[in-house]
Design an enzyme around this catalytic site. Sequence first.
Site, mmCIF file in Angstrom:
data_model
loop_
_atom_site.group_PDB
_atom_site.id
_atom_site.type_symbol
_atom_site.label_atom_id
_atom_site.label_comp_id
_atom_site.label_asym_id
_atom_site.label_seq_id
_atom_site.Cartn_x
_atom_site.Cartn_y
_atom_site.Cartn_z
ATOM 1 N N GLU A 198 0.948 -1.230 -0.057
ATOM 2 C CA GLU A 198 0.095 -0.055 0.080
ATOM 3 C C GLU A 198 0.838 1.147 0.096
ATOM 4 O OE1 GLU A 198 -2.183 1.131 3.521
ATOM 5 O OE2 GLU A 198 -0.926 -0.059 4.701
ATOM 6 N N SER A 206 -4.997 1.564 1.372
ATOM 7 C CA SER A 206 -5.657 1.204 2.341
ATOM 8 C C SER A 206 -6.863 1.975 2.531
ATOM 9 C CB SER A 206 -4.708 1.216 3.658
ATOM 10 O OG SER A 206 -4.397 2.681 4.108
#
Length: 172
Positions: free
Chosen positions: A49, A75
Amino acid sequence: MARLQFRGPAQVFECEEDAYAAVEKRQIKEGAVLVIRNEGPKGGPGMREMLATTAALYGQGMGEKVALITDGRFSGGTRGFCIGHIGPEAADGGPIGLIEEGDMINIDAIAGVIDLEVDESIMAERKQKFTRRETDYGSGALWRYAQNVGPAYQGAVTHPGAKAEKNVYADI
């Protein structure tokens, strides 16, 4: 976020660490479309991420002044005009891997399009010269994963999925 359209020149980074370093050095230009590539399922490998970079951008007051596209993921904590899971990913020779510094990128979330404003003949030349970025993983589990993983839009899995299953066994 109210902004649903963005157009700006590309600022290209080959990995998330390079993008984060540029944010730390305050090298991000207002109005730019940040391109973080080689973070997709194969290129990462593993699709990390990009929260560190987006959080740092907001910490500097740049979060609403740039857009960000990546073949990596985000995220639920990511804010701003950020688009992940771009595919085909750079490791597969997708268009994100062919973007060059300064290319104009037009994003329209209302129409659901991302346009790279580069002539098709130039893109064809770039594709001919394309080489996949080498990762640090020449063997082991991450190397094997990168060799077998499918695209993000199909779940970034190393198997054909449930549709190919005839019998499902589970140890519960």
